[in-house]
Write a protein that holds these residues in place. Structure first.
Motif, PDB file in Angstrom:
ATOM      1  N   LEU A  47      48.238  -3.804  54.259  1.00 37.92           N
ATOM      2  CA  LEU A  47      46.994  -3.047  54.376  1.00 37.92           C
ATOM      3  C   LEU A  47      47.062  -1.790  53.498  1.00 37.92           C
ATOM      4  O   LEU A  47      48.142  -1.237  53.281  1.00 37.92           O
ATOM      5  CB  LEU A  47      46.748  -2.654  55.831  1.00 37.92           C
ATOM      6  CG  LEU A  47      46.554  -3.823  56.804  1.00 37.92           C
ATOM      7  CD1 LEU A  47      46.365  -3.304  58.223  1.00 37.92           C
ATOM      8  CD2 LEU A  47      45.383  -4.688  56.396  1.00 37.92           C
ATOM      9  N   PRO A  48      45.937  -1.314  53.009  1.00 35.97           N
ATOM     10  CA  PRO A  48      45.954  -0.125  52.145  1.00 35.97           C
ATOM     11  C   PRO A  48      46.269   1.147  52.923  1.00 35.97           C
ATOM     12  O   PRO A  48      45.963   1.264  54.115  1.00 35.97           O
ATOM     13  CB  PRO A  48      44.528  -0.090  51.570  1.00 35.97           C
ATOM     14  CG  PRO A  48      43.702  -0.823  52.574  1.00 35.97           C
ATOM     15  CD  PRO A  48      44.588  -1.905  53.127  1.00 35.97           C
ATOM     16  N   TYR A  49      46.848   2.096  52.232  1.00 34.38           N
ATOM     17  CA  TYR A  49      47.168   3.393  52.842  1.00 34.38           C
ATOM     18  C   TYR A  49      45.887   4.212  53.029  1.00 34.38           C
ATOM     19  O   TYR A  49      45.033   4.268  52.138  1.00 34.38           O
ATOM     20  CB  TYR A  49      48.148   4.162  51.975  1.00 34.38           C
ATOM     21  CG  TYR A  49      48.449   5.548  52.469  1.00 34.38           C
ATOM     22  CD1 TYR A  49      49.367   5.762  53.487  1.00 34.38           C
ATOM     23  CD2 TYR A  49      47.800   6.660  51.918  1.00 34.38           C
ATOM     24  CE1 TYR A  49      49.649   7.041  53.955  1.00 34.38           C
ATOM     25  CE2 TYR A  49      48.081   7.935  52.375  1.00 34.38           C
ATOM     26  CZ  TYR A  49      48.994   8.117  53.391  1.00 34.38           C
ATOM     27  OH  TYR A  49      49.261   9.385  53.853  1.00 34.38           O
ATOM     28  N   LYS A  50      45.747   4.843  54.186  1.00 34.58           N
ATOM     29  CA  LYS A  50      44.597   5.685  54.487  1.00 34.58           C
ATOM     30  C   LYS A  50      45.083   6.998  55.090  1.00 34.58           C
ATOM     31  O   LYS A  50      46.122   7.039  55.766  1.00 34.58           O
ATOM     32  CB  LYS A  50      43.649   4.994  55.476  1.00 34.58           C
ATOM     33  CG  LYS A  50      42.999   3.731  54.948  1.00 34.58           C
ATOM     34  CD  LYS A  50      42.223   3.028  56.040  1.00 34.58           C
ATOM     35  CE  LYS A  50      41.104   3.891  56.589  1.00 34.58           C
ATOM     36  NZ  LYS A  50      40.298   3.170  57.598  1.00 34.58           N
ATOM     37  N   LEU A 130      58.272  -1.219  60.087  1.00 32.56           N
ATOM     38  CA  LEU A 130      57.465  -0.809  58.938  1.00 32.56           C
ATOM     39  C   LEU A 130      55.990  -0.708  59.320  1.00 32.56           C
ATOM     40  O   LEU A 130      55.473  -1.534  60.077  1.00 32.56           O
ATOM     41  CB  LEU A 130      57.644  -1.802  57.791  1.00 32.56           C
ATOM     42  CG  LEU A 130      59.083  -1.956  57.281  1.00 32.56           C
ATOM     43  CD1 LEU A 130      59.159  -3.075  56.257  1.00 32.56           C
ATOM     44  CD2 LEU A 130      59.588  -0.647  56.686  1.00 32.56           C
ATOM     45  N   ARG A 131      55.326   0.276  58.781  1.00 32.59           N
ATOM     46  CA  ARG A 131      53.910   0.475  59.061  1.00 32.59           C
ATOM     47  C   ARG A 131      53.071  -0.575  58.320  1.00 32.59           C
ATOM     48  O   ARG A 131      53.542  -1.171  57.328  1.00 32.59           O
ATOM     49  CB  ARG A 131      53.483   1.882  58.649  1.00 32.59           C
ATOM     50  CG  ARG A 131      54.125   2.999  59.471  1.00 32.59           C
ATOM     51  CD  ARG A 131      53.457   4.334  59.175  1.00 32.59           C
ATOM     52  NE  ARG A 131      54.124   5.450  59.830  1.00 32.59           N
ATOM     53  CZ  ARG A 131      53.838   5.874  61.064  1.00 32.59           C
ATOM     54  NH1 ARG A 131      52.904   5.261  61.775  1.00 32.59           N
ATOM     55  NH2 ARG A 131      54.484   6.910  61.588  1.00 32.59           N
ATOM     56  N   PRO A 132      51.830  -0.776  58.760  1.00 28.04           N
ATOM     57  CA  PRO A 132      50.966  -1.773  58.089  1.00 28.04           C
ATOM     58  C   PRO A 132      50.708  -1.482  56.619  1.00 28.04           C
ATOM     59  O   PRO A 132      50.387  -2.402  55.857  1.00 28.04           O
ATOM     60  CB  PRO A 132      49.666  -1.694  58.910  1.00 28.04           C
ATOM     61  CG  PRO A 132      50.099  -1.216  60.256  1.00 28.04           C
ATOM     62  CD  PRO A 132      51.217  -0.259  59.995  1.00 28.04           C
ATOM     63  N   HIS A 133      50.843  -0.226  56.194  1.00 28.74           N
ATOM     64  CA  HIS A 133      50.606   0.097  54.783  1.00 28.74           C
ATOM     65  C   HIS A 133      51.908   0.127  53.972  1.00 28.74           C
ATOM     66  O   HIS A 133      51.976   0.774  52.923  1.00 28.74           O
ATOM     67  CB  HIS A 133      49.885   1.449  54.655  1.00 28.74           C
ATOM     68  CG  HIS A 133      50.609   2.585  55.327  1.00 28.74           C
ATOM     69  ND1 HIS A 133      50.016   3.403  56.264  1.00 28.74           N
ATOM     70  CD2 HIS A 133      51.881   3.051  55.201  1.00 28.74           C
ATOM     71  CE1 HIS A 133      50.876   4.314  56.666  1.00 28.74           C
ATOM     72  NE2 HIS A 133      52.015   4.120  56.027  1.00 28.74           N
ATOM     73  N   PHE A 134      52.927  -0.579  54.426  1.00 28.19           N
ATOM     74  CA  PHE A 134      54.242  -0.540  53.793  1.00 28.19           C
ATOM     75  C   PHE A 134      54.182  -0.891  52.304  1.00 28.19           C
ATOM     76  O   PHE A 134      54.708  -0.167  51.449  1.00 28.19           O
ATOM     77  CB  PHE A 134      55.200  -1.484  54.510  1.00 28.19           C
ATOM     78  CG  PHE A 134      56.435  -1.829  53.730  1.00 28.19           C
ATOM     79  CD1 PHE A 134      57.424  -0.888  53.500  1.00 28.19           C
ATOM     80  CD2 PHE A 134      56.597  -3.105  53.185  1.00 28.19           C
ATOM     81  CE1 PHE A 134      58.550  -1.197  52.768  1.00 28.19           C
ATOM     82  CE2 PHE A 134      57.728  -3.430  52.451  1.00 28.19           C
ATOM     83  CZ  PHE A 134      58.702  -2.473  52.242  1.00 28.19           C
ATOM     84  N   PHE A 135      53.547  -1.983  51.956  1.00 26.67           N
ATOM     85  CA  PHE A 135      53.526  -2.419  50.556  1.00 26.67           C
ATOM     86  C   PHE A 135      52.794  -1.422  49.671  1.00 26.67           C
ATOM     87  O   PHE A 135      53.207  -1.161  48.537  1.00 26.67           O
ATOM     88  CB  PHE A 135      52.871  -3.802  50.448  1.00 26.67           C
ATOM     89  CG  PHE A 135      53.806  -4.938  50.724  1.00 26.67           C
ATOM     90  CD1 PHE A 135      54.619  -5.446  49.727  1.00 26.67           C
ATOM     91  CD2 PHE A 135      53.884  -5.490  51.991  1.00 26.67           C
ATOM     92  CE1 PHE A 135      55.496  -6.501  49.985  1.00 26.67           C
ATOM     93  CE2 PHE A 135      54.755  -6.543  52.256  1.00 26.67           C
ATOM     94  CZ  PHE A 135      55.565  -7.048  51.251  1.00 26.67           C
ATOM     95  N   ASP A 225      43.271   3.354  61.045  1.00 30.39           N
ATOM     96  CA  ASP A 225      43.817   4.098  59.909  1.00 30.39           C
ATOM     97  C   ASP A 225      45.005   3.403  59.259  1.00 30.39           C
ATOM     98  O   ASP A 225      45.627   3.958  58.343  1.00 30.39           O
ATOM     99  CB  ASP A 225      44.250   5.498  60.350  1.00 30.39           C
ATOM    100  CG  ASP A 225      43.082   6.366  60.767  1.00 30.39           C
ATOM    101  OD1 ASP A 225      41.942   6.036  60.407  1.00 30.39           O
ATOM    102  OD2 ASP A 225      43.314   7.383  61.461  1.00 30.39           O
ATOM    103  N   HIS A 226      45.367   2.197  59.760  1.00 31.65           N
ATOM    104  CA  HIS A 226      46.490   1.416  59.227  1.00 31.65           C
ATOM    105  C   HIS A 226      47.827   2.132  59.393  1.00 31.65           C
ATOM    106  O   HIS A 226      48.762   1.899  58.613  1.00 31.65           O
ATOM    107  CB  HIS A 226      46.270   1.074  57.741  1.00 31.65           C
ATOM    108  CG  HIS A 226      44.986   0.366  57.469  1.00 31.65           C
ATOM    109  ND1 HIS A 226      44.420   0.304  56.195  1.00 31.65           N
ATOM    110  CD2 HIS A 226      44.137  -0.304  58.283  1.00 31.65           C
ATOM    111  CE1 HIS A 226      43.296  -0.379  56.252  1.00 31.65           C
ATOM    112  NE2 HIS A 226      43.087  -0.761  57.508  1.00 31.65           N
TER     113      HIS A 226
END
Length: 278
Positions: A47-50, A130-135, A225-226
């Protein structure tokens, strides 16, 4: 002698609170979370970073302000109604009973908040989820064959922001959700026990529901907010609610405030003797 006991009590309270707060600070500043690997095809980490909607500073400030204002107002009203504990002596001076009761309640809340945060944050560092915005944050690269490697643990991040690289490993459980629910449960119990007003049957419960919904929103915002997976928020809610109940029931001890039911030991009601038949 009584004065010495009160000062000694305050000193011990501060010392115990520091014994929990200092390790929590050390954990944030010096400890490195566990470096967990990832699967290249894990969609939950892409998921994208927010930017987060509610920061830690805002949440902590609003939470503590809510409890402090609520406790002080309720204790002042109770003192005016003659339901307080009466004046106390401290260093040869009289202090109002509402001030001492406020100090006790706010101190217990702060101690519980520190213990609750220590619980969830220690889990964060041990598990390292790891958070959803890891990648999006890490942008990992590895020399491993992605077609055959499966689980990848030996990798590096293109991003060089040390703070973001550390934070991306602190997903489980959600500390925001835990603190929000802990504050809500403590507030609900405190108002239920001590904030009694006969002017409206639903006003008190409406305020309690509003605070609970606010805590619910905090948790939902972390998913939107991912910043967390839904399971991180669910466990955070559970930990916060559990601490709220334990701290209020067993540390603040509401039975002394006259809460009806099993928390209060009362004298059995004396029923009138039946009229003897003539």
């Amino acid at each position: 002698m009584a004065v010495d006991k009160m000062i000694w009590k305050i000193f011990l309270d501060i010392l115990v609170l520091a014994c929990v707060g200092v390790p929590l600070l050390v954990l944030h500043l010096l400890v490195e979370p566990y470096h967990r690997g990832y699967f290249a095809d894990d969609e939950s980490l892409k998921l994208p970073y927010k930017e987060q909607t509610i920061s830690e500073a805002i949440l902590a400030g609003v939470g503590f302000a809510l409890i402090v204002v609520t406790v002080v107002l309720i204790e002042i009203v109770r003192d005016k109604q003659g339901k307080g504990v009466g004046e106390k002596f401290l260093s040869g001076s009289l202090i109002s009973g509402w001030l001492w009761e406020s100090y006790t309640a706010i101190g217990v809340f702060a101690f519980g908040a520190a213990c609750q945060q220590m619980t969830v944050n220690s889990a964060k560092y041990v598990i390292g989820r790891l958070r959803p915005h890891f990648f999006d944050v890490c942008k990992p690269y590895t020399t491993a064959d992605l077609n055959n490697s499966g689980y990848i643990q030996d990798f590096s991040c293109t991003n060089t922001n040390a703070a973001q690289l550390k934070d991306m490993r602190l997903s489980f459980p959600s500390a925001h959700s835990s603190f929000a629910m802990y504050t809500a449960i403590f507030f609900i119990f405190y108002v239920q026990v001590k904030g009694r007003w006969r002017g409206s049957k639903l006003l008190r419960h409406g305020i309690q529901f509003a605070v609970l919904i606010a805590a619910w929103y905090v948790g939902l915002s972390r998913v939107v907010d991912h910043m967390h997976h839904w399971s991180d928020v669910a466990v955070g809610f559970a930990v916060g609610a559990l601490y709220g109940v334990i701290v209020f029931v067993y540390i603040l001890k509401p039975k002394k405030y006259g809460l009806p039911g099993t928390w209060e030991i009362t004298q059995p009601e004396i029923l009138p003797r039946p009229v003897l038949s003539r």
